[in-house]
Design a protein around this motif. Structure first.
Motif, mmCIF file in Angstrom:
data_model
loop_
_atom_site.group_PDB
_atom_site.id
_atom_site.type_symbol
_atom_site.label_atom_id
_atom_site.label_comp_id
_atom_site.label_asym_id
_atom_site.label_seq_id
_atom_site.Cartn_x
_atom_site.Cartn_y
_atom_site.Cartn_z
ATOM 1 N N ALA A 1 0.826 -1.205 0.000
ATOM 2 C CA ALA A 1 0.000 0.000 0.000
ATOM 3 C C ALA A 1 0.864 1.261 0.000
ATOM 4 O O ALA A 1 1.924 1.293 0.614
ATOM 5 C CB ALA A 1 -0.911 0.005 1.221
ATOM 6 N N HIS A 2 0.398 2.275 -0.709
ATOM 7 C CA HIS A 2 1.020 3.589 -0.672
ATOM 8 C C HIS A 2 0.153 4.488 0.190
ATOM 9 O O HIS A 2 -1.064 4.421 0.125
ATOM 10 C CB HIS A 2 1.089 4.201 -2.070
ATOM 11 N N GLY A 3 0.752 5.353 0.959
ATOM 12 C CA GLY A 3 -0.032 6.284 1.773
ATOM 13 C C GLY A 3 0.860 6.996 2.761
ATOM 14 O O GLY A 3 2.080 7.062 2.572
ATOM 15 N N TYR B 1 3.908 18.329 6.084
ATOM 16 C CA TYR B 1 5.214 18.086 5.479
ATOM 17 C C TYR B 1 5.199 16.945 4.473
ATOM 18 O O TYR B 1 6.235 16.579 3.939
ATOM 19 C CB TYR B 1 6.238 17.774 6.582
ATOM 20 N N VAL B 2 4.020 16.353 4.236
ATOM 21 C CA VAL B 2 3.955 15.205 3.330
ATOM 22 C C VAL B 2 3.916 15.704 1.888
ATOM 23 O O VAL B 2 3.265 16.693 1.578
ATOM 24 C CB VAL B 2 2.702 14.367 3.661
ATOM 25 N N ASP B 3 4.646 15.018 0.979
ATOM 26 C CA ASP B 3 4.688 15.469 -0.411
ATOM 27 C C ASP B 3 3.373 15.166 -1.135
ATOM 28 O O ASP B 3 2.590 14.313 -0.712
ATOM 29 C CB ASP B 3 5.847 14.803 -1.151
ATOM 30 N N GLY B 4 3.155 15.881 -2.257
ATOM 31 C CA GLY B 4 1.900 15.784 -3.002
ATOM 32 C C GLY B 4 1.584 14.393 -3.509
ATOM 33 O O GLY B 4 0.447 13.933 -3.421
ATOM 34 N N GLY B 5 2.631 13.690 -4.014
ATOM 35 C CA GLY B 5 2.401 12.350 -4.555
ATOM 36 C C GLY B 5 1.868 11.411 -3.486
ATOM 37 O O GLY B 5 0.917 10.647 -3.711
ATOM 38 N N THR B 6 2.458 11.491 -2.293
ATOM 39 C CA THR B 6 2.016 10.624 -1.191
ATOM 40 C C THR B 6 0.582 10.975 -0.787
ATOM 41 O O THR B 6 -0.241 10.073 -0.554
ATOM 42 C CB THR B 6 2.969 10.788 0.013
ATOM 43 N N LEU B 7 0.279 12.287 -0.710
ATOM 44 C CA LEU B 7 -1.081 12.713 -0.349
ATOM 45 C C LEU B 7 -2.093 12.196 -1.369
ATOM 46 O O LEU B 7 -3.170 11.702 -0.998
ATOM 47 C CB LEU B 7 -1.151 14.237 -0.263
ATOM 48 N N ASN B 8 -1.748 12.305 -2.673
ATOM 49 C CA ASN B 8 -2.648 11.797 -3.716
ATOM 50 C C ASN B 8 -2.932 10.314 -3.511
ATOM 51 O O ASN B 8 -4.072 9.851 -3.584
ATOM 52 C CB ASN B 8 -2.049 12.020 -5.103
ATOM 53 N N HIS B 9 -1.851 9.548 -3.252
ATOM 54 C CA HIS B 9 -2.013 8.110 -3.017
ATOM 55 C C HIS B 9 -2.886 7.867 -1.790
ATOM 56 O O HIS B 9 -3.727 6.967 -1.781
ATOM 57 C CB HIS B 9 -0.651 7.448 -2.801
ATOM 58 N N ALA B 10 -2.650 8.672 -0.722
ATOM 59 C CA ALA B 10 -3.402 8.489 0.512
ATOM 60 C C ALA B 10 -4.891 8.757 0.286
ATOM 61 O O ALA B 10 -5.754 8.052 0.811
ATOM 62 C CB ALA B 10 -2.853 9.402 1.602
ATOM 63 N N PHE B 11 -5.192 9.774 -0.549
ATOM 64 C CA PHE B 11 -6.603 10.074 -0.839
ATOM 65 C C PHE B 11 -7.237 8.982 -1.683
ATOM 66 O O PHE B 11 -8.304 8.465 -1.351
ATOM 67 C CB PHE B 11 -6.721 11.427 -1.554
ATOM 68 N N GLY C 1 -6.412 5.987 -2.007
ATOM 69 C CA GLY C 1 -6.451 4.683 -1.351
ATOM 70 C C GLY C 1 -7.214 4.715 -0.038
ATOM 71 O O GLY C 1 -7.124 3.794 0.765
ATOM 72 N N ARG C 2 -7.993 5.782 0.205
ATOM 73 C CA ARG C 2 -8.682 5.930 1.496
ATOM 74 C C ARG C 2 -9.658 4.785 1.734
ATOM 75 O O ARG C 2 -10.172 4.189 0.783
ATOM 76 C CB ARG C 2 -9.386 7.285 1.561
ATOM 77 N N LYS C 3 -9.900 4.488 3.007
ATOM 78 C CA LYS C 3 -10.731 3.335 3.373
ATOM 79 C C LYS C 3 -11.819 3.763 4.346
ATOM 80 O O LYS C 3 -11.598 4.645 5.172
ATOM 81 C CB LYS C 3 -9.869 2.272 4.072
ATOM 82 N N PRO C 4 -12.963 3.098 4.273
ATOM 83 C CA PRO C 4 -14.009 3.393 5.252
ATOM 84 C C PRO C 4 -13.521 3.006 6.643
ATOM 85 O O PRO C 4 -12.752 2.038 6.801
ATOM 86 C CB PRO C 4 -15.174 2.510 4.815
ATOM 87 N N VAL C 5 -13.955 3.743 7.663
ATOM 88 C CA VAL C 5 -13.385 3.557 8.991
ATOM 89 C C VAL C 5 -14.179 2.573 9.842
ATOM 90 O O VAL C 5 -13.620 1.750 10.556
ATOM 91 C CB VAL C 5 -13.313 4.919 9.724
#
Lengths: 202, 202
Positions: free
Chosen positions: B171-173, B182-192, B194-198
């Protein structure tokens, strides 16, 4: 780890190096094994040769391959001046500044009775006989500017004070490139009390 | 230097270690010679033994003393899952996180045609035959999240796509403990993306 005892032992053994922890040791191990086996072998031979052959110079106590080190044998060096340092690394730093061209005497650390280092432990008797034997004209005390280093310098100065030679201590003051705002009080005090007139080029 | 060829050679030889420059090498040399000769000898033996005995596992290409490494021989490990990494240090990092208990396959780096590293150079044919021979059910692509690592993962996924096993990618995130600011844009894009229901605990 799963890498087997040989690799684990290498990782452990690398940790004898100062400043090398578990992570750095792993990185070094993998670097050597994956990219530089000949470098690893070269390092192994160099370590073995050094551990076996390097002793201390009988004259100045510096690390040396021979009984008398090349610096003590070098007739191009000034025979009249002897510089007293606390360790081979101090000697190395002075040599690399290319200013001093006399002989050295390397103490085995500084006087520190609480740590069990008295005059005999750091080699003062040898220093005294060395100074008395040869016609030395100046003794430069280049021990560290720490409490122990100052005490050691003071002790040696007292001890050798009856000789006719000049005894000097390295100057204390501002480091080159330092900023006054960040300099500690002790150094500033030394810099003030050791101030020199500017115009007469001294 | 005045310390003689044996010490100079040791200082030079220590510079094969990654992250060690002239000053560190000097410090290490003097430390070993003044304080830890037995450590120096131990390191010499460990280096020699490792350089001589360590090869690559015929099955997973990891560094190993034996033809087949202890991890490949270990029957307690999950035979059905294989994790593909770029280097032994990546494998080490995964092992130290104590989460994965399957087998590994260690590529010799990532695909990088400009640097002369094609599929043959990094050992892809061996990976293919390994996957085809054994009844592997899941292939985890754990190459680095870099351009070359992604390309390598993509290439392997395409190549092994016809097999019946599941092919997954780590997984990327967001990294644990990182701060969003401080997180870079590419990581933030991946995190968004790849988001998961809680609430359903997935």
């Amino acid at each position: 780890m799963g890498f087997g005892p040989v690799i684990d032992e290498l990782i452990d053994a690398l940790r004898v190096l100062p400043g090398v922890g578990q992570k750095s040791a792993q990185r070094m191990t993998l670097h050597l094994l994956e990219r530089n086996r000949s470098g690893a072998q070269r390092l192994a031979f160099a370590l073995e040769a050094a551990a076996e052959k390097i002793g201390h110079c009988h004259s100045c106590q510096n690390l040396s391959e021979q009984d008398i080190c090349s610096m003590c044998q070098d007739t191009a060096r000034d025979m009249d001046t002897i510089c007293i340092v606390e360790s081979p690394s101090d000697l190395m730093a002075i040599e690399q500044s290319h200013h001093f061209n006399g002989r050295y005497f390397v103490l085995k650390g500084s006087l520190s009775p609480l740590d069990g280092r008295g005059p005999n432990e750091i080699g003062i008797p040898k220093l005294v006989s060395r100074v008395n034997e040869s016609g030395i004209k100046e003794i430069i005390l280049a021990t560290n500017p720490t409490i122990e280093g100052e005490a050691t310098a003071h002790y040696i100065a007292e001890l050798l004070g009856s000789n006719e030679c000049l005894i000097t201590r390295l100057a204390h003051g501002l480091s080159m490139g330092s900023e006054l705002g960040y300099v500690d009080g002790g150094t500033l005090n030394h810099a003030f009390s050791g101030r020199k007139p500017v115009l007469n080029n001294e």
